[in-house]
Scaffold this active site. Structure first.
Site, PDB file in Angstrom:
ATOM      1  N   ASP A   1       0.741  -1.102   0.270  1.00  0.00           N
ATOM      2  CA  ASP A   1      -0.228  -0.011  -0.183  1.00  0.00           C
ATOM      3  C   ASP A   1       0.776   1.561   0.017  1.00  0.00           C
ATOM      4  O   ASP A   1       0.952   2.196  -1.108  1.00  0.00           O
ATOM      5  CB  ASP A   1      -1.059  -0.227   1.207  1.00  0.00           C
ATOM      6  CG  ASP A   1      -2.301  -0.841   1.300  1.00  0.00           C
ATOM      7  OD1 ASP A   1      -2.353  -1.014  -0.207  1.00  0.00           O
ATOM      8  OD2 ASP A   1      -2.409  -0.748   2.498  1.00  0.00           O
TER       9      ASP A   1
ATOM     10  N   SER B   1      -3.666  -9.491   7.534  1.00  0.00           N
ATOM     11  CA  SER B   1      -3.312  -7.249   7.885  1.00  0.00           C
ATOM     12  C   SER B   1      -2.928  -7.650   8.985  1.00  0.00           C
ATOM     13  O   SER B   1      -3.408  -7.934   9.834  1.00  0.00           O
ATOM     14  CB  SER B   1      -4.738  -6.701   8.192  1.00  0.00           C
ATOM     15  OG  SER B   1      -3.948  -5.417   7.681  1.00  0.00           O
TER      16      SER B   1
ATOM     17  N   ASP C   1      -6.865   2.697  12.703  1.00  0.00           N
ATOM     18  CA  ASP C   1      -6.070   3.408  12.718  1.00  0.00           C
ATOM     19  C   ASP C   1      -5.774   5.145  12.283  1.00  0.00           C
ATOM     20  O   ASP C   1      -5.126   6.171  11.918  1.00  0.00           O
ATOM     21  CB  ASP C   1      -4.350   3.524  11.655  1.00  0.00           C
ATOM     22  CG  ASP C   1      -4.010   1.751  12.744  1.00  0.00           C
ATOM     23  OD1 ASP C   1      -4.196   1.587  13.469  1.00  0.00           O
ATOM     24  OD2 ASP C   1      -3.758   0.314  12.110  1.00  0.00           O
TER      25      ASP C   1
ATOM     26  N   ARG D   1       0.751   4.621  16.915  1.00  0.00           N
ATOM     27  CA  ARG D   1       0.550   6.025  15.963  1.00  0.00           C
ATOM     28  C   ARG D   1       1.077   7.617  16.457  1.00  0.00           C
ATOM     29  O   ARG D   1       1.133   7.942  15.214  1.00  0.00           O
ATOM     30  CB  ARG D   1      -0.622   5.953  15.019  1.00  0.00           C
ATOM     31  CG  ARG D   1      -1.475   4.544  14.469  1.00  0.00           C
ATOM     32  CD  ARG D   1      -0.251   3.765  13.677  1.00  0.00           C
ATOM     33  NE  ARG D   1      -1.348   2.713  12.729  1.00  0.00           N
ATOM     34  CZ  ARG D   1       0.155   1.736  12.661  1.00  0.00           C
ATOM     35  NH1 ARG D   1       0.490   2.058  13.640  1.00  0.00           N
ATOM     36  NH2 ARG D   1      -0.997   0.487  12.419  1.00  0.00           N
TER      37      ARG D   1
HETATM   38  N1  ARG Z   1      -7.544  -3.581  15.604  1.00  0.00           N
HETATM   39  C1  ARG Z   1      -6.344  -3.307  16.250  1.00  0.00           C
HETATM   40  C2  ARG Z   1      -6.678  -1.692  16.336  1.00  0.00           C
HETATM   41  O1  ARG Z   1      -7.065  -1.131  15.970  1.00  0.00           O
HETATM   42  C3  ARG Z   1      -4.801  -3.602  15.417  1.00  0.00           C
HETATM   43  C4  ARG Z   1      -4.482  -3.167  14.783  1.00  0.00           C
HETATM   44  C5  ARG Z   1      -4.456  -2.866  13.384  1.00  0.00           C
HETATM   45  N2  ARG Z   1      -3.545  -2.675  12.398  1.00  0.00           N
HETATM   46  C6  ARG Z   1      -3.469  -2.815  10.850  1.00  0.00           C
HETATM   47  N3  ARG Z   1      -3.248  -2.132  10.142  1.00  0.00           N
HETATM   48  N4  ARG Z   1      -3.548  -4.116  10.606  1.00  0.00           N
HETATM   49  O2  ARG Z   1      -5.119  -1.194  17.483  1.00  0.00           O
END
Ligand code: ARG
Length: 419
Positions: free
Chosen positions: A26, A188, A136, A107
């Site tokens: 990506d 992912s 995210d 983040r």
């Molecule tokens: N569900 C988790 C969160 O929102 C993990 C997110 C993981 N991100 C990803 N791009 N796979 O913090």
């Protein structure tokens, strides 16, 4: 062509964009897309937050090969541990009582660096590779604008029309972006020092057993040694500062705790989680160090903080996790709770001994110079210093309202019928 029909001057400097870049498909496509579709100069920034990507030099080079004018891999691990994860330990940070917030915590740090670099390079734009369905995007956008509301955020994956991976790969191939040989993405994944998140693919059927190949930080509990392994975590001011008596930085504590807990199969989570955008999602996590350190910390707090403080803090811990999950790291409330924690944690110093065995973690002992546990008050043996006669008067007042209510209601009504 411009609106006036003139060909734009090629020597006018382009606007710049700072991209949170990981080296995956990506964000690699985005490096190209920002140049082709937006006519921007791309500054690609890859944050090292302890992810399982050893070759950051190659990741960095890849962005340059794709035409980025600058590509940097920044080691953020120490800052991540000292500035962010230390506070997560203070707050026993777990969302919905389970998830140690590994993605949510990284983040804000990446956002902070992206914003600083945008200022340094005079970029008006910042970009990230988040989709429109996840948390995210909420965190990046909220944190970036929390730091500088004047920046324009570009989120190409959320905005472009390349909805399927096939389309994305076709666009990539047409524009010279190297694509992986496997057409389908099995999962992912996001990972850093605080753990690893695995989503999507076969996990989307909530009745499917998580395939064994998703786990990389933790040994299979069934294959772990039968003998337990003991570990002692030392804390100063609520921060882990030693393992088994050996002093080390928080970063090293976390790295070592990941190894110890990981080899004993501890830290796996399979949970349904409520995303900010209203979607329930099935998440698998492996969080050996984070869960171990939070358990140790919470144990020490129970020894060093009084009952009212623990009760208040448990509520604030929930609020803290909620704020961080929702991308509100840069917020008054999160900072105010940390101020409360800064006070309470002054007394959270001492040691906790734990045992790990076949995926389990068991508290095995705790001690502290600030321990509020008083042997004389607690013992049922000789040396009892507790004034038993004081209890009688205390209970008299403690139960006064219940007794009054019962008397007023009369026999057979009110309290008597409450069962
Ligand atoms: N569900 C988790 C969160 O929102 C993990 C997110 C993981 N991100 C990803 N791009 N796979 O913090």
């Amino acid at each position: 062509m411009t609106a006036t029909g003139q060909t734009p001057q090629t020597d006018t400097p382009k606007e710049k964009v700072v991209l949170a870049y990981s080296g995956g498909l990506d964000t690699s496509v985005i490096v190209k897309w920002l140049q082709v579709e937006m006519n921007l100069d791309v500054i690609a920034i890859c944050g090292n937050v302890g992810q399982d990507e050893k070759d950051l030099a190659a990741t960095k080079q890849k962005a340059l090969d794709l035409g980025a004018i600058v590509s940097e891999a920044i080691d953020m691990r120490e800052e991540y541990a000292d500035v962010i994860l230390s506070k997560a330990i203070w707050a026993n940070g777990k969302y919905e009582g389970t998830y140690p917030l590994l993605s949510a915590l990284s983040r804000p740090l990446i956002a902070k660096h992206i914003v600083d670099l945008a200022h340094q390079y005079g970029a008006k734009y910042v970009a990230h590779g988040c989709t429109g369905k996840g948390n995210d995007q909420v965190r990046f956008d909220t944190c970036i604008h929390g730091l500088d509301p004047s920046l324009t955020i570009l989120a190409p994956v959320r905005e472009w029309n390349l909805t399927t991976r096939e389309e994305e790969m076709e666009w990539a191939e047409a524009h010279g972006v190297p694509v992986p040989t496997t057409r389908k993405r099995p999962y992912s994944i996001d990972d850093n020092l605080w753990g690893r998140a695995i989503e999507c693919g076969v996990l989307e059927d909530t009745w499917n057993t998580p395939p064994s190949d998703i786990w990389t930080m933790t040994a299979n509990p069934e294959d772990c040694p039968n003998e337990p392994e003991t570990v002692v975590i030392g804390f100063e001011g609520g921060i882990p500062t030693s393992i088994n008596g050996e002093k080390m930085s928080l970063l090293d504590v976390i790295i070592k705790a990941n190894e110890i807990a990981g080899r004993n199969g501890f830290g796996r989570i399979d949970v349904i989680e409520d995303r900010v955008v209203g979607i329930k999602s099935r998440e698998c996590y492996e969080c050996p160090a984070s869960l171990l350190l939070i358990q140790a910390h919470q144990t020490l707090e129970s020894l060093c903080l009084d009952a009212e403080c623990l009760r208040e803090k448990a509520k604030l811990d929930v609020d803290w996790a909620h704020a961080v999950y929702n991308g509100l790291w840069f917020s008054q409330n999160r900072m105010a709770i940390d101020a409360y924690n800064a006070y309470t944690q002054k007394y959270v110093t001492g040691e906790v001994r734990l045992k790990l065995c076949k995926g389990g973690l068991f508290v095995d002992g705790m001690r502290s110079p600030y321990s509020l546990y008083d042997y004389g008050l607690a013992t049922y043996d000789e040396g009892d210093t507790f004034d038993h006669t004081a209890s009688k008067g205390f209970i008299e007042l403690h139960g006064l309202q219940s007794r009054t209510w019962s008397r007023v209601q009369g026999p057979g009504s009110g309290m008597q019928s409450a069962l």
